[in-house]
Design an enzyme around this catalytic site. Structure first.
Site, PDB file in Angstrom:
ATOM      1  N   ASP A 207       0.838  -1.192   0.000  1.00  0.00           N
ATOM      2  CA  ASP A 207       0.000   0.000   0.000  1.00  0.00           C
ATOM      3  C   ASP A 207       0.882   1.254   0.000  1.00  0.00           C
ATOM      4  OD1 ASP A 207      -2.741   1.158   0.397  1.00  0.00           O
ATOM      5  OD2 ASP A 207      -1.830   1.915   2.234  1.00  0.00           O
ATOM      6  N   GLU A 275       1.590  -0.535  -5.144  1.00  0.00           N
ATOM      7  CA  GLU A 275       0.589   0.495  -5.395  1.00  0.00           C
ATOM      8  C   GLU A 275       1.356   1.818  -5.418  1.00  0.00           C
ATOM      9  OE1 GLU A 275      -3.364   2.633  -3.483  1.00  0.00           O
ATOM     10  OE2 GLU A 275      -1.568   2.234  -2.313  1.00  0.00           O
TER      11      GLU A 275
END
Length: 552
Positions: A207, A275
């Site tokens: 993330d 990401e």
């Protein structure tokens, strides 16, 4: 001999809260995932990626982690996780878990210790605590804004009751950012990686993989008037004059080289997927150089409109950028942070990432058009060489849920912007499995953490399973054809055409033709392998339709 499975994998994102609920409390759980793995095997995916299921107060749906090495009771237990991994592996499905290294929850033991410790302590050094500006420190240390809206700093009350330092949170105030210049932080995440690798996970989706390192001195920065909220760039080919001092700094790459070396000590080709919201594509490719990550999400592709020229450009740019570092391109159309592409592709006005849509959103477009384009876009995407990501429910053709009541919304974006942005709840509504069951088969009761619309019955998996014209049947056919024809490991050759709205290319023994316009066009000669929608009686290719043909 390595298989490099990740170069061609079709990876299915599971948002655990909304996938399947085994115990009837209205919250999806790990046991629910295990019970539905047969459906995913039938779909034909290679791996699943699970959004966070770790111990968390759930202020940001689990992206606020309080304990990185345990399962939140909402989702079950470590034993449930182990059972899920065992069942997935038995079905030939690999398991990728989310890792959230930019920030923790404010309930994490480390942050609670930091609050109790004095300024300048080792406990505070794990996070980004700073003195405020102004005569008495009453102003935040700089002007940075949170991705979720509002200031990126919150002032604490010191243990003696006086106003104290400020801490940085690029997201919600319940998500304090770690200080990744601190070796103790780095060593803790090595421990976390080992913990899950030892339990058999096949990799990590990281993330905010473009965050973690902030510019020295934390200088003020004002974002450009337009641009991605997480990338800091104005467009695919534009970089603002002064880049964001907290996105995409070179220091992140040292961290991932360290992690890659750690993963390479494990058997079975464990992977890292980034990401990374950065522009342009050659910058994204820096995350997947040979000694760093294996994959990076292709957000440039996700954000490209349903328009032939723009699509051809981003496909060419993607293949070139990733190939330049020896990595596969990835392709993605939906995930838990963006408007579902069955709705997004019909929008007639811009909708920045993270803003979401709701009843007052202008330019929502026609749902029928959105679904046709979504099916056509997926048929195009799954014919491209590289790895593809699918988001749970897109195989059912699910649209964004637009008419959620205000008091049902839970995304921090909604609250931090006082309702100015709807946020991401609309793509996170629990899935429909059975048209006539309680909660449409999401669980054994009517409970669902976000309300499901009545229209969910028509999208339910049991309604679509045996319907050859359903979106579920289309996805099964696309994934099977992708494997049969070796499209993911193939190469793309553009074919000439005279119609500007049409994309046409060859990949191995398959010719793919996508009509992004509204008017029918002549269908090339050849055996039709599959089509995203019905063809005209005169064998013309309708607008918003993609067809696969056997190459001559």
């Amino acid at each position: 001999m390595t298989s490099e499975w990740w170069r061609t994998a079709a990876i299915y994102q599971i948002y655990p809260r909304s996938f399947a609920d085994a115990n009837g409390d209205g919250m999806g759980d790990l046991a629910g995932i295990t019970a539905r793995l047969a459906d995913l095997a039938e779909l034909g995916i290679d791996a699943i990626w699970l959004s966070p299921f770790f111990t968390s107060p759930q202020k940001d749906a689990g992206y606020d982690v309080a304990d990185y090495c345990d399962v939140d009771p909402l989702f079950g237990s470590l034993a449930d996780f182990d059972a899920m991994v065992e069942e997935a592996h038995a079905r030939g499905i690999r398991v990728i878990v989310d890792l959230v290294p930019n920030h923790s929850s404010d309930q994490h033991d480390w942050f609670q210790a930091a609050l109790a410790a004095p300024a300048g302590s080792a406990e505070r050094a794990r996070y980004l605590f700073r003195d405020g500006r102004g005569e008495s420190g009453e102003l935040p240390p700089n002007n940075w804004e949170s991705v979720f809206g509002g200031p990126a700093w919150t002032r604490i009350t010191e243990p003696d009751g006086t106003p104290g330092q400020w801490y940085l949170h690029l997201f919600d105030s319940s998500q304090p950012d770690f200080d990744w210049t601190n070796e103790e932080v780095r060593e803790e995440f090595r421990r976390i990686l080992h913990f899950w690798l030892d339990r058999g996970v096949d990799g990590f989706r990281v993330d905010v993989a473009h965050g973690m390192i902030k510019a020295d001195g934390l200088p003020d920065w004002t974002p450009p008037a337009e641009g991605g909220s997480m990338g800091g760039a104005a467009g695919l080919d534009d970089v603002p004059p002064v880049p964001a001092p907290y996105w995409g700094l070179d220091g992140v790459h040292e961290i991932y080289r360290d992690w890659r070396a750690l993963l390479d000590t494990y058997p079975g080709e464990r992977i890292l997927a980034a990401e990374a919201w950065v522009d342009p594509l050659p910058r994204v490719a820096q995350w997947v150089r040979p000694d760093e990550m294996h994959q990076a999400f292709n957000f440039a592709y996700l954000e490209t409109p349903w328009e032939s020229g723009a699509l051809r450009q981003v496909i060419d740019d993607s293949i070139a950028a990733f190939a330049a570092v020896g990595a596969p391109s990835t392709w993605v159309l939906s995930n838990h942070d963006v408007v579902r592409h069955a709705t997004r592709l019909a929008l007639t006005e811009p909708n920045p990432q993270g803003h979401g849509v709701g009843p007052r959103t202008p330019g929502l477009g026609d749902p029928g058009t959105g679904l046709r384009r979504a099916r056509a876009a997926t048929a195009l995407m799954l014919a491209l060489p590289g790895s593809a990501y699918l988001y749970q429910g897109e195989e059912l053709g699910l649209p964004e849920v637009i008419d959620l009541q205000d008091d049902a919304r839970q995304d921090p974006t909604w609250f931090r912007t006082n309702g100015e942005r709807y946020g991401r709840d609309g793509c996170r509504v629990p899935l429909p499995w059975s048209a006539s069951a309680p909660s449409y088969g999401f669980g054994p009761t009517d409970a669902a953490w976000l309300p499901q619309p009545a229209s969910w019955a028509s999208f339910a998996r049991d309604v679509q399973r045996d319907d050859p014209a359903s979106t579920l049947s289309l996805y099964r056919s696309l994934l099977a054809g992708r494997r049969t024809h070796g499209l993911a490991s193939g190469s793309l050759e553009w074919l000439s055409g005279e119609t500007p709205e049409v994309l046409s290319f060859r990949n191995g023994d398959v010719v793919v033709v996508a009509n992004t316009g509204s008017a029918p066009v002549a269908l090339p000669a050849g055996e039709v392998l599959l089509t995203s929608g019905p063809l005209d009686e005169a064998s013309a290719l309708p607008g918003d339709t993609t067809v696969w043909l056997r190459a001559a």
